[in-house]
Structure formats: C-alpha cells, structure tokens
Design an enzyme around this catalytic site. Structure first.
Site, mmCIF file in Angstrom:
data_model
loop_
_atom_site.group_PDB
_atom_site.id
_atom_site.type_symbol
_atom_site.label_atom_id
_atom_site.label_comp_id
_atom_site.label_asym_id
_atom_site.label_seq_id
_atom_site.Cartn_x
_atom_site.Cartn_y
_atom_site.Cartn_z
ATOM 1 N N TYR A 83 -0.459 13.564 9.255
ATOM 2 C CA TYR A 83 -0.001 12.711 10.356
ATOM 3 C C TYR A 83 0.121 13.462 11.671
ATOM 4 C CZ TYR A 83 0.183 10.132 6.189
ATOM 5 O OH TYR A 83 -0.219 9.570 5.011
ATOM 6 N N ASP A 99 6.751 0.102 3.572
ATOM 7 C CA ASP A 99 5.964 1.176 4.198
ATOM 8 C C ASP A 99 4.601 0.715 4.679
ATOM 9 O OD1 ASP A 99 7.697 3.362 3.919
ATOM 10 O OD2 ASP A 99 7.121 3.619 1.820
ATOM 11 N N HIS A 147 -1.296 6.703 -3.442
ATOM 12 C CA HIS A 147 -0.036 6.071 -3.852
ATOM 13 C C HIS A 147 -0.214 4.668 -4.426
ATOM 14 C CE1 HIS A 147 2.246 9.358 -2.262
ATOM 15 N NE2 HIS A 147 1.882 9.140 -1.009
HETATM 16 ZN ZN LIG Z 1 0.829 12.571 1.852
#
Ligand SMILES: [Zn+2]
Length: 321
Positions: A303, A92, A134
């Site tokens: 996004y 990713d 993350h």
């Molecule tokens: Zn997110």
C-alpha cells in the site's frame, strides 16, 4: 526445457493492462487504482518492458470462478456489482459498480499467465494486480473479491492434471483464503511468512497450523514479529525452500505482497525489496532444479506505492535472470 535437463528458455510473461488496473476501491483507498500505474512506471524506467513477453488479460468465466467459489457467493458479487452498494464482507471490501467484471479480469489474467507457462509460451510469469489471497470460497475478505490463487490451483489440476502445486506467500498478511480452502488437501504445498496474527489482520497463520487430515505436514506457517527485517526473513527462508524440496511441486505460485516492506502504511514488517528479489530468484532456481521451471508470481498487497514498485520490479528482474 532441452534434452539435457538444462532450462534454456527464461522467457517471462507479464500482464500489464488498464483492464487489470480497474480492480481497485477508489482514490484514497489503500487498494487504489494508482497501484498498477506505480508499478508500470518503475517497470518501464528500468527498461524491463522490452525484456518480457506481454500476456493479455481476459475475463474469467462463471464456470471457472465456481471451481473455487460457491455459486451463491459468485451470484451475490454479480448482484452487488450491478447496484454498486454495500460491502462484500463485513466492512473492508466495498462493492462498486463493475466489481464483478474487474475481479473476473484479475482471475482471467492469472489464469492466462498460468496457461502461458503450461503451454510453454513462457517459462515464468508475473501479474501485478493479483494474488487476492484473503477471499474465501464463500465470501470476500480484506480487499479480495475472487481468490485468483485458489482458482488457478483448481484450474491447473483440472485442465493440466497437476497433483502437487506449491503456494508460497511473503505478503505481510497470512494467506488465509488459500490456507483454509486447502487446509485438508495434501496436493497444495503451502508456505507462508507473515506478520504474527496477534498483531495483524487476519489474525491467523500460527505455527501449529500445519494442515488437517491427510494434509498434515504439507502446510508451513511462519509468523514473524512486528519489525522483522531481511535478516529475520533470511533465517526462516531456508525452511520454506526445504519444505518445497520435500514435496517436489510441479508448479510454484509466489504471492509477493509488497506490504511486508518497511514503510507500509498498514503493516509492521521491515523487509527491503531485496527479500522479494531473493524469494523470486531462489524459487525460480528451485523450479529449474525440478526441471520444469514453472513459477507464477502474483503481486498481492502493498500500500506504499514506492515500495510496491520496488518490490515487484525486483521480482521481475529475478525471474528474468
Ligand atoms: Zn497483505
């Protein structure tokens, strides 16, 4: 704060900088370089620039990065940053030339914002390109190289001696990098609404994940079904406020990812910007009731460029009120 316990100074610090905008994965990538500009356009068109105090970005030092991350991981990012090849995780998060420096500026911006709050330079702060929730202690994940949220928590404890720091996350994705790093740590009061992990990356954050060991009960995960809207958020939000009230945090971090808004290209929640504005406003009110006022909002995901501009300016307006 003044002697009566009534907060008077609502100064909001904001980091806006081309250096911060460089943390991006190329044109056409969901986490592209145009996210910062999309926010700044809306921020300026709403006349917010003259109402805030600007905070400068800076590079986080190696020593600051390794307060959260393992030295082996930080060294690896530095090496891949020099050659710009490969991925920093399983696919990713691509490396690019200068990714180490770009990610260190995100962390430094978050740390400067946290320090501005602690020093009394401002009462609250917002950093748009930040909230990289993350990243784990030893690896990158989901567009996140260094976990500025986790590093800020470590820094606030070590430099300021804070014992109870709240981390609230309304991004569509579970804040797994923060959650698992502090899963057994009772000093991190964690509350996260996100799209149910059965339907969305990273596939974690279930309601039975409440912390481990001495930290059981300090973590609140509230997964939401795909399609959950402002009404669904309104039903669970009081639980988050009650969770924080119970632990009386000395500092509140809000990861206000805009990918939980209706129309995001990679998630399925349907919040409106009102939810982000509400979360920021009510956390600021809670922080004021706790008589310190400290709220640091970090942009997180998002996004759809229109959505992130709307959600983040709603957060800024709430933090100014
Ligand atoms: Zn997110």
């Amino acid at each position: 704060m003044n002697g009566s316990g009534t907060p008077k100074n609502h100064t909001l610090g904001v980091v806006i900088s081309e250096r911060l905008a460089r943390y991006a994965f190329g044109d056409g990538h969901p986490f592209g370089p145009d996210r910062h500009a999309a926010f700044v356009r809306e921020f300026e068109s709403r006349g917010l620039a003259r109402r805030v105090q600007f905070i400068e970005p800076r590079d986080a030092s190696y020593e600051e990065l390794v307060e959260f991350h393992t030295p082996a991981y930080v060294d690896r990012v530095r090496e891949q940053s020099a050659n710009g090849h490969g991925f920093l995780d399983t696919g990713d998060t691509p490396a690019f030339r200068g990714v180490y420096e770009a990610a260190a500026v995100v962390v430094g911006s978050t740390l400067n914002a946290a320090e501005a709050i602690m020093s009394g330079q401002c009462r609250r702060a917002f950093v748009p390109i930040a909230g990289l929730h993350h990243a784990a202690r030893d690896h990158a994940a989901g567009f996140c190289v260094f976990n500025d949220c986790g590093i800020a928590i470590e820094r606030l404890r070590r430099s300021r001696g804070l014992e109870r720091i709240a981390y609230v996350d309304i991004d569509a994705h579970h804040g797994d990098g923060v959650f698992y790093a502090f899963e057994d740590d009772p000093g991190v009061i964690f509350a996260d609404t996100h799209e149910d992990g059965r339907y969305l990356y990273p596939g974690t954050g279930f309601a039975n994940e409440t912390g481990r060991g001495a930290a059981v009960g300090t973590k609140l995960n509230l997964p939401m079904p795909p399609g959950a809207d402002d009404g669904a958020f309104a039903r669970v939000w009081p639980r988050i406020l009650a969770h924080l009230e119970r632990f009386q945090p000395q500092f509140i971090i809000l990861q206000c990812g805009a990918d939980s808004l209706d129309g995001d290209p990679i998630t399925h929640l349907r919040f409106s910007p009102k939810t982000h504005g509400r979360a920021a406003r009510e956390l600021a009110q809670l922080a004021d009731r706790l008589e310190h006022g400290r709220v640091l909002a970090l942009g997180g995901g998002g996004y759809n460029r229109t959505n992130l501009a709307q959600a983040w300016t709603a957060v800024v307006e709430s933090l100014l009120s």
